[in-house]
Write an enzyme that holds these catalytic residues in place. Structure first.
Site, PDB file in Angstrom:
ATOM      1  N   SER A 187       0.854  -1.193   0.000  1.00 60.67           N
ATOM      2  CA  SER A 187       0.000   0.000   0.000  1.00 60.67           C
ATOM      3  C   SER A 187       0.885   1.236   0.000  1.00 60.67           C
ATOM      4  O   SER A 187       1.971   1.232   0.603  1.00 60.67           O
ATOM      5  CB  SER A 187      -0.864   0.005   1.264  1.00 60.67           C
ATOM      6  N   TYR A 224      -1.284  -1.686  10.158  1.00 62.14           N
ATOM      7  CA  TYR A 224      -1.526  -1.901   8.723  1.00 62.14           C
ATOM      8  C   TYR A 224      -0.299  -1.446   7.923  1.00 62.14           C
ATOM      9  O   TYR A 224       0.203  -2.183   7.066  1.00 62.14           O
ATOM     10  CB  TYR A 224      -2.773  -1.116   8.296  1.00 62.14           C
TER      11      TYR A 224
HETATM   12  N1  LIG Z   1      -8.724   0.012  -1.498  1.00 61.40           N
HETATM   13  C1  LIG Z   1      -7.649   0.732  -1.196  1.00 61.40           C
HETATM   14  O1  LIG Z   1      -7.703   1.971  -1.067  1.00 61.40           O
HETATM   15  C2  LIG Z   1      -6.317   0.045  -1.047  1.00 61.40           C
HETATM   16  C3  LIG Z   1      -5.158   0.820  -1.099  1.00 61.40           C
HETATM   17  C4  LIG Z   1      -3.920   0.206  -0.951  1.00 61.40           C
HETATM   18  C5  LIG Z   1      -3.847  -1.165  -0.751  1.00 61.40           C
HETATM   19  N2  LIG Z   1      -4.993  -1.895  -0.697  1.00 61.40           N
HETATM   20  C6  LIG Z   1      -4.869  -3.337  -0.463  1.00 61.40           C
HETATM   21  O2  LIG Z   1      -5.446  -4.050  -1.538  1.00 61.40           O
HETATM   22  C7  LIG Z   1      -5.828  -5.347  -1.078  1.00 61.40           C
HETATM   23  C8  LIG Z   1      -7.243  -5.635  -1.532  1.00 61.40           C
HETATM   24  O3  LIG Z   1      -8.091  -4.726  -0.868  1.00 61.40           O
HETATM   25  P1  LIG Z   1      -9.403  -4.115  -1.524  1.00 61.40           P
HETATM   26  O4  LIG Z   1      -9.148  -2.691  -1.748  1.00 61.40           O
HETATM   27  O5  LIG Z   1      -9.839  -4.930  -2.654  1.00 61.40           O
HETATM   28  O6  LIG Z   1     -10.381  -4.163  -0.271  1.00 61.40           O
HETATM   29  P2  LIG Z   1     -11.385  -5.255   0.270  1.00 61.40           P
HETATM   30  O7  LIG Z   1     -11.783  -4.768   1.606  1.00 61.40           O
HETATM   31  O8  LIG Z   1     -12.434  -5.469  -0.747  1.00 61.40           O
HETATM   32  O9  LIG Z   1     -10.516  -6.606   0.424  1.00 61.40           O
HETATM   33  C9  LIG Z   1      -9.785  -6.963   1.576  1.00 61.40           C
HETATM   34  C10 LIG Z   1      -9.284  -8.395   1.465  1.00 61.40           C
HETATM   35  O10 LIG Z   1      -8.692  -8.787   2.704  1.00 61.40           O
HETATM   36  C11 LIG Z   1      -9.352  -9.950   3.206  1.00 61.40           C
HETATM   37  N3  LIG Z   1      -9.510  -9.933   4.657  1.00 61.40           N
HETATM   38  C12 LIG Z   1     -10.122  -8.998   5.408  1.00 61.40           C
HETATM   39  N4  LIG Z   1     -10.141  -9.382   6.702  1.00 61.40           N
HETATM   40  C13 LIG Z   1      -9.543 -10.598   6.756  1.00 61.40           C
HETATM   41  C14 LIG Z   1      -9.249 -11.521   7.805  1.00 61.40           C
HETATM   42  N5  LIG Z   1      -9.617 -11.275   9.080  1.00 61.40           N
HETATM   43  N6  LIG Z   1      -8.614 -12.651   7.505  1.00 61.40           N
HETATM   44  C15 LIG Z   1      -8.247 -12.913   6.225  1.00 61.40           C
HETATM   45  N7  LIG Z   1      -8.489 -12.099   5.185  1.00 61.40           N
HETATM   46  C16 LIG Z   1      -9.136 -10.953   5.457  1.00 61.40           C
HETATM   47  C17 LIG Z   1     -10.736  -9.903   2.580  1.00 61.40           C
HETATM   48  O11 LIG Z   1     -11.344 -11.184   2.597  1.00 61.40           O
HETATM   49  C18 LIG Z   1     -10.398  -9.413   1.189  1.00 61.40           C
HETATM   50  O12 LIG Z   1      -9.884 -10.461   0.401  1.00 61.40           O
HETATM   51  C19 LIG Z   1      -5.657  -5.321   0.446  1.00 61.40           C
HETATM   52  O13 LIG Z   1      -4.426  -5.921   0.764  1.00 61.40           O
HETATM   53  C20 LIG Z   1      -5.596  -3.848   0.763  1.00 61.40           C
HETATM   54  O14 LIG Z   1      -4.868  -3.619   1.948  1.00 61.40           O
HETATM   55  C21 LIG Z   1      -6.230  -1.328  -0.848  1.00 61.40           C
END
Ligand SMILES: NC(=O)c1ccc[n+]([C@@H]2O[C@H](COP(=O)([O-])OP(=O)(O)OC[C@H]3O[C@@H](n4cnc5c(N)ncnc54)[C@H](O)[C@@H]3O)[C@@H](O)[C@H]2O)c1
Length: 247
Positions: A139, A152
């Site tokens: 991230s 995080y």
């Molecule tokens: N959306 C953003 O702004 C953003 C920015 C930077 C990085 N990310 C990263 O991208 C990745 C995907 O996120 P997203 O944006 O699609 O959001 P999202 O919330 O849709 O997905 C989060 C993912 O983490 C998993 N997860 C959540 N809690 C969990 C737990 N207790 N145990 C196991 N798995 C768990 C969920 O099942 C899902 O697969 C993540 O690693 C997130 O940190 C997202």
């Protein structure tokens, strides 16, 4: 050179396939002809099944659960060309002074241990497949100090350091890269009451390309890192943030 992603009949494992970015990625991978094994903590897949898409419930924080997923994959194939680790969540939004050890570990483990467990468990399968690749999700927050995001950001910074070490250890058989998005329009940025964790309007004003990212704008970069356009890339972190941070 024409960049292509020839994944027809190749198996790819996506951990975190029910995430906003994961769903976009699974759909793009299926369009390339790949056979995708999605896995996530939820009971049911959010992507409809078809002959090229399978789903397995996994707890990526539990190494034994991940090795069960490896066994499930081995029943289908001995070779996987790609592994993508997308798990990440902020389960406790507190300062370092306020957060308990258990709360810290929970968020840190979802963001980092999940990635470590699955990379470790899948190494033998990946090693036995020519030109295989891992993409881990970090991230942009791993690069800036921001209040209350401690476990995080530490987890996502660990993903990058770990991926560099792994890239050095498993070259030339496996390429390992990370993606560090800025804000992306998925559930991740919303609180339970539907409001965003940050001021979206204000953020979009300072992003040179004018908006937060879509899940597809992140998954397409993952696809590039898996493709034959990236065969000379390993140990790198690609920032995808509309110019919000220039590294
Ligand atoms: N959306 C953003 O702004 C953003 C920015 C930077 C990085 N990310 C990263 O991208 C990745 C995907 O996120 P997203 O944006 O699609 O959001 P999202 O919330 O849709 O997905 C989060 C993912 O983490 C998993 N997860 C959540 N809690 C969990 C737990 N207790 N145990 C196991 N798995 C768990 C969920 O099942 C899902 O697969 C993540 O690693 C997130 O940190 C997202």
């Amino acid at each position: 050179m024409k960049v292509s992603y020839k994944s027809k009949d190749n198996y790819i494992v996506v951990i975190g396939s029910n995430s906003g970015i994961g769903i976009a990625l699974v759909k793009q991978l299926l369009e390339t002809g790949a056979i995708v094994i999605g896995a996530d903590i939820q009971e049911k897949s959010k992507v409809p099944f078809n002959e090229n898409y399978l789903y397995y419930k996994v707890n990526p924080l539990d190494y034994n659960s991940v090795t069960s997923l490896v066994d499930f994959v081995k029943e289908k194939t001995n070779k996987i060309v790609g592994l993508i680790n997308l798990s990440g969540a902020i389960t406790h939004f507190k300062s370092i002074e306020e957060i308990s050890i258990e709360e810290w570990n929970h968020t840190y483990d979802i963001s980092f241990k999940s990635c470590f467990n699955s990379c470790k468990a899948f190494l033998p399968l990946l090693k036995s497949t020519p030109n295989s690749a891992i993409v881990n999700m970090s991230s942009g927050l791993a690069f800036i100090g921001q209040k209350n995001y401690g476990p995080y950001t530490a987890g996502k910074a660990s993903v990058i350091a770990f991926s560099k070490t792994l890239a050095a250890e498993v070259a030339p058989e496996i390429r390992v890269n990370t993606v560090a998005p800025g804000a992306v329009d998925t559930n991740f940025i919303y609180k339970e009451d539907g409001s965003t964790r940050f001021n979206k309007e204000q953020y979009e004003k300072i992003v040179p390309l004018g908006s937060i990212g879509t899940p597809e704008e992140i998954s397409s970069v993952i696809l590039f890192l898996l493709s034959d356009g990236a065969t000379h890339m390993t140990g790198q972190c690609l920032h995808v943030n509309g110019g919000a941070g220039m590294h």
